[in-house]
Scaffold this motif. Structure first.
Motif, PDB file in Angstrom:
ATOM      1  N   ARG A 136       0.815  -1.211   0.000  1.00 22.48           N
ATOM      2  CA  ARG A 136       0.000   0.000   0.000  1.00 22.48           C
ATOM      3  C   ARG A 136       0.855   1.271   0.000  1.00 22.48           C
TER       4      ARG A 136
ATOM      5  N   PRO B 235       2.730   4.470  -1.345  1.00 22.64           N
ATOM      6  CA  PRO B 235       2.342   5.354  -2.443  1.00 22.64           C
ATOM      7  C   PRO B 235       3.292   5.211  -3.629  1.00 22.64           C
TER       8      PRO B 235
ATOM      9  N   GLU C 279      -8.104   9.460  -0.038  1.00 23.94           N
ATOM     10  CA  GLU C 279      -8.058   9.433   1.420  1.00 23.94           C
ATOM     11  C   GLU C 279      -8.718   8.161   1.962  1.00 23.94           C
TER      12      GLU C 279
ATOM     13  N   GLU D 247      -8.593   5.314   0.544  1.00 22.12           N
ATOM     14  CA  GLU D 247      -7.576   4.267   0.359  1.00 22.12           C
ATOM     15  C   GLU D 247      -6.567   4.313   1.504  1.00 22.12           C
ATOM     16  N   ALA D 248      -6.159   5.526   1.873  1.00 24.57           N
ATOM     17  CA  ALA D 248      -5.149   5.660   2.917  1.00 24.57           C
ATOM     18  C   ALA D 248      -5.693   5.286   4.290  1.00 24.57           C
ATOM     19  N   LYS D 249      -7.000   5.529   4.521  1.00 24.49           N
ATOM     20  CA  LYS D 249      -7.546   5.380   5.871  1.00 24.49           C
ATOM     21  C   LYS D 249      -8.462   4.170   6.039  1.00 24.49           C
TER      22      LYS D 249
ATOM     23  N   GLN E 282      -0.197   6.539  -7.951  1.00 24.80           N
ATOM     24  CA  GLN E 282      -1.123   6.986  -6.917  1.00 24.80           C
ATOM     25  C   GLN E 282      -1.099   8.507  -6.829  1.00 24.80           C
TER      26      GLN E 282
END
Lengths: 355, 579
Positions: free
Chosen positions: A4, A6, A337, A339-341, A10
């Motif tokens: 995951r 970056p 966001e 995806e990140a969280k 991305q």
């Protein structure tokens, strides 16, 4: 299982999303292949494959309707619908890909963050139908051509008109915290549903996690899919849904169920649901033909007419009995966001709602 | 080794003409032990490895530390024990009296009651849970609607709320009590009538006979039944998967399942399964200590069938009680499913206006996964039942007749999977068979292995108890005449056990069709089975489609069982007995 961290792509996607969101003029060099239409060659190649595995989170009757319409248009291609919530589709694909099983040809997810991960993993095959090239807003397609949004809808409050008097109809998320709604609410779960994952992110950002902490005190009936709360209020099992697909409420209403949508004064979470073709697809031409058809004006209009969802195609006409998106206060979608969280959102939600 | 003359008759069994010189029991045992090792040790070994390592693959005890301190693990564990304990006691309280009425009293329609209990066993726990949602969801539940209609109670009030811990315990009981019932009923039937007659002739009162003869002989079966009920409830996934989430809590199995959502945490799941494993081993030890002290071989070459107790005026009230109890696992849920299958709105009572076949059209001509799932399910069911029943027969023979030194190991291996929740075994199999030497994930074979492994303990227990009930004097007679152990198994014990074997086949078949917990981990889109399809439909709340699919699955299952019994079971077609 999947990295995951970056990557350049991305960041490109982030830039694209930022352009959507903030209206910034972010032009990037596109790696997208030339646009393709449903040529006789493509149809012949797809027909010789004869089948298509379509993984999706769409409500099953809707997905099967779409599959049947495609089968009717291109006879000789049998569509197998593999339906579950987006987060489970995501897990399923990770599990199958991790084990070297090539089964998914084309996927439709309601969590737009998923295509970011799949693209980064190198799992997606770029493909741009000519309609997407000509009629799609930039925000609804990947500059590199690996995905295109095929349907847009909202997660909404909705209620059973037999169980909620006209004067009591809630107008906002805040009102759902009032004591009178104790034990009368139903909502979906972000661990299963991509719609709810996307919606939870937007609500937590705009209303704060404190909102969910208070909501958990309302004895909310917790179901999985975003397609289930509309069914629960249609049955009369609960009076009001906190979240769930607006198009599901719409299709129930069309069938005579006593249900009605509320556009919350704080804004309604927005979901744009992309299609993507897998690089390892066993039936790549059938997948391409399906993507061409679903993104054609005809396919988009079919989606709108049968399900009431909002089209991504600039020339498809929105359903006359649906309120135009321009007249609804919307929450802003932010797949990057999400995806990140995603893991943090699931963990926090689970600790608040105990499931 | 002595030879057997082909002309000699052998204890009523037919004797083939071929001469048999070798006793194959030792090589057979070695073969089976090796097979079970692969079947069980491989997945469990991977689970153990995963339990003691972190996500990066380093050795650690952190998983267990988290398990014992993190409330999101401790609470599900405690909830699970609450459920299992309550279910076990409640099942005993309901099943034992009912089993006595069916096995030993002159209650009318005793066989019908037994068949209906079996039908409730056939019901998959997840389907039963969904049916009870239709009945007892607080607002839309049919029973609550009826209650409000009769009493005029306001719309907020509900008589039942299935989305609670009590609701879940109730539903689990409904589909666990047949385990206890079958064990106790069969034990009661095997109590030799001559012992009871002797007691009566010696002046013992009926109660004293019951207390000194009947109950002690049936007690081990009851204790075994309670234990099985506890273990079943503890490791059950189907009903909690349907009801625990809306009720707002986790059991340990649903917690384990949630650990495989993205991003998967198999290490924690493996660690979470070990307490269940340890506890099960302890309970099984306790059971064998209870059963081991006495001899319960009560079907010998001699003996009389037990006498039925006359209930007199209580005959019909007893039947009414049984039927009232059977409303809960059978009549009401099936009624609700039929209602949902044919009704336009599943929560409304069927009327002519509301009648529709739309749900059937949807399931059979629109849902593209139906046909494949049906084919996969019944193919796997037949294959697993055949392999499982035969394996159970041979293993039970080897262990119950102590034919070799390795029999304890073999018996332990055959029973070991009972200690592993299906979902955890599913993960173990997933870990084991996605890497060399056996890459099976994505094929039906991995599901077949899962089903055989999961059902082997029950099949083995049934065959073992069948062997226990056949006195060895019959086999000894065969051995004295010179037959090898396997020959005796084939010609003496086998025919005596035929109905048990058929029952075991049916048992495994039914269990495979309704299995969800391992399949839900091991399926792929191409190897989907009906239970997983129903589970997926439940996620999106398609209740009418579930009702159609569930009922079709049960009708087909019933047809298979009737066919198996009438083809293989001789006169016992009407009596599926899990003894």
């Amino acid at each position: 299982m999947t990295p995951r961290s970056p990557s350049r792509r991305q960041l490109l996607k982030a830039a694209g999303a930022a352009a959507v969101v903030g209206g910034l003029p972010a032009r990037v060099l596109s790696a997208a292949p030339p646009a393709v239409s449903a040529t006789p060659e493509l149809i012949a190649a797809a027909t010789s494959e004869g089948k298509l595995n379509f993984y999706t989170a769409m409500d099953l009757p809707v997905a099967e309707k779409i599959a049947k319409a495609f089968e009717a248009k291109y006879s000789g291609i049998a569509v197998r619908v593999e339906r579950s919530g987006s987060e489970r589709v995501f897990q399923r694909i990770a599990q199958e890909m991790g084990s070297g099983i090539r089964n998914v040809d084309i996927v439709n997810t309601s969590d737009a963050a998923h295509v970011i991960v799949w693209k980064r993993n190198g799992w997606l095959a770029p493909f741009v139908p000519s309609d997407v090239a000509a009629h799609w807003l930039e925000q609804y397609k990947d500059p590199d051509g690996t995905w295109a949004t095929v349907r847009i809808y909202l997660s909404v409050i909705a209620y059973n008109t037999n169980l909620v008097a006209p004067g009591d109809v809630p107008k906002s998320f805040a009102e759902l915290l009032e004591p009178k709604w104790m034990g009368k609410l139903v909502k979906g779960h972000p661990g299963y549903s991509g719609t709810i994952m996307t919606a939870t992110h937007q609500m937590a950002r705009d209303l704060g996690w404190g909102y969910f902490e208070k909501l958990a005190g309302q004895k909310v009936l917790q179901v999985q899919s975003s397609t289930d709360p509309p069914k629960k209020i249609a049955l009369g099992e609960r009076a009001v849904q906190v979240d769930g697909g607006d198009y599901n409420v719409f299709t129930h209403k069309q069938q005579g169920a006593p249900v009605e949508v509320v556009y919350a004064s704080e804004g309604s979470p927005t979901i744009s649901s992309p299609n993507a073709i897998f690089a390892g697809a066993v039936n790549p031409n059938a997948a391409r033909l399906f993507q061409c058809w679903l993104c054609s004006r005809e396919g988009q209009q079919f989606l709108v007419d049968t399900t009431g969802q909002y089209p991504a195609h600039g020339e498809a006409k929105a359903h006359p009995s649906r309120r135009p998106l321009s007249q609804i206060k919307l929450m802003r979608e932010d797949p990057v966001e999400v995806e990140a969280k995603a893991d943090e959102i699931k963990a926090r939600y689970t600790s608040i709602f105990k499931v | 080794m002595a030879t057997l003359d082909s002309t000699q008759a052998l204890a009523g069994a037919t004797v083939p003409t071929a001469r048999t010189r070798l006793d194959l029991s030792t090589p057979v045992m070695v073969l089976f032990t090796a097979a079970l090792c692969v079947l069980i040790v491989l997945p469990l070994g991977w689970l153990l490895v995963f339990a003691f390592r972190d996500q990066a693959g380093r050795a650690t005890l952190a998983n267990f530390q988290r398990l014992l301190t993190d409330p999101t693990f401790v609470e599900p564990l405690l909830t699970t024990f609450t459920i299992a304990g309550s279910v076990s006691l409640a099942c005993g309280a309901i099943a034992a009296p009912m089993a006595w009425l069916v096995a030993r009293s002159d209650m009318p329609a005793r066989n019908a009651v037994r068949i209906i209990v079996t039908a409730s066993f056939v019901t998959p726990p997840f389907l039963g849970a969904i049916a009870w949602e239709l009945l007892a969801a607080p607002n839309s539940g049919l029973l609550n609607q009826a209650w409000r209609a009769v009493t005029g109670a306001p719309s907020e009030e509900a008589l039942f709320d299935i989305y609670t811990l009590t609701g879940l315990i109730f539903v689990v009981c409904c589909y666990t009590f047949p385990y206890v019932f079958v064990l106790v009923a069969n034990a009661l039937e095997r109590v030799p009538g001559d012992l009871e007659d002797a007691a009566a002739m010696l002046g013992s009162s009926r109660w004293r006979t019951a207390r000194r003869i009947t109950i002690p002989l049936a007690l081990p079966a009851l204790l075994a039944g309670l234990l099985v009920a506890f273990l079943q409830a503890m490791t059950l996934f189907g009903s909690p998967a349907i009801l625990a989430l809306p009720a707002g809590f986790h059991t340990i199995t649903t917690k384990i399942w949630s650990l495989f959502q993205y991003p998967p945490k198999p290490e924690l799941a493996a660690a979470a399964s070990l307490p269940l494993l340890v506890l099960t081993v302890v309970l099984l030890r306790a059971q064998s200590a209870i059963l081991g002290r006495r001899s319960f071989a009560v079907v010998g070459g001699k003996g009389a069938a037990p006498r039925l107790v006359g209930l007199g005026a209580l005959r019909w009230p007893a039947l009414a009680l049984c039927l009232a109890l059977l409303c809960l696992p059978v009549f009401l849920p099936y009624g609700a499913l039929v209602n949902a299958a044919f009704s336009k709105v599943p929560s409304q009572l069927l009327t002519l206006d509301r009648f529709t076949l739309r749900n059937f059209v949807f399931v059979f001509s629109e849902v593209s996964a139906t046909k494949l799932a049906m084919k996969n399910t019944f193919l796997l069911g037949a294959m697993a039942a055949t392999a499982g029943a035969l394996m159970a027969l041979v293993i039970a023979y080897l262990t119950s007749r102590a034919a070799g030194r390795g029999h304890r190991v073999l018996g332990f291996l055959a029973m070991a999977p009972i200690a592993v929740p299906g979902i955890v075994l599913g993960v173990g199999l997933f870990l084991a068979y996605t890497r060399p030497p056996f890459v099976l994930y994505g094929t039906l074979w991995i599901l077949l292995l899962a089903y055989i492994t999961i059902e082997l303990p029950a099949a083995y227990q049934q065959m073992q108890s069948a062997f226990h009930s056949v006195h060895h004097e019959l086999e000894e007679a065969g051995r004295i005449f010179g037959a090898t152990r396997l020959r005796v198994l084939k010609d003496v014990t086998g025919p005596l056990l035929r109905s048990s074997l058929v029952a075991t086949w049916c048992f495994v078949f039914v269990a495979v069709v309704r299995e969800l917990s391992a399949a839900v981990i091991l399926f792929t889109s191409q190897t989907k089975v009906l239970s997983v399809l129903i589970f997926d439909l439940k996620e999106s709340g398609d209740l009418a489609a579930i009702a159609v699919l569930g009922l079709s699955m049960l009708v087909l299952t019933a047809l298979v069982i009737v066919a198996a019994n009438s083809l293989l079971g001789g006169g016992s077609a009407a009596r599926l007995r899990n003894n």
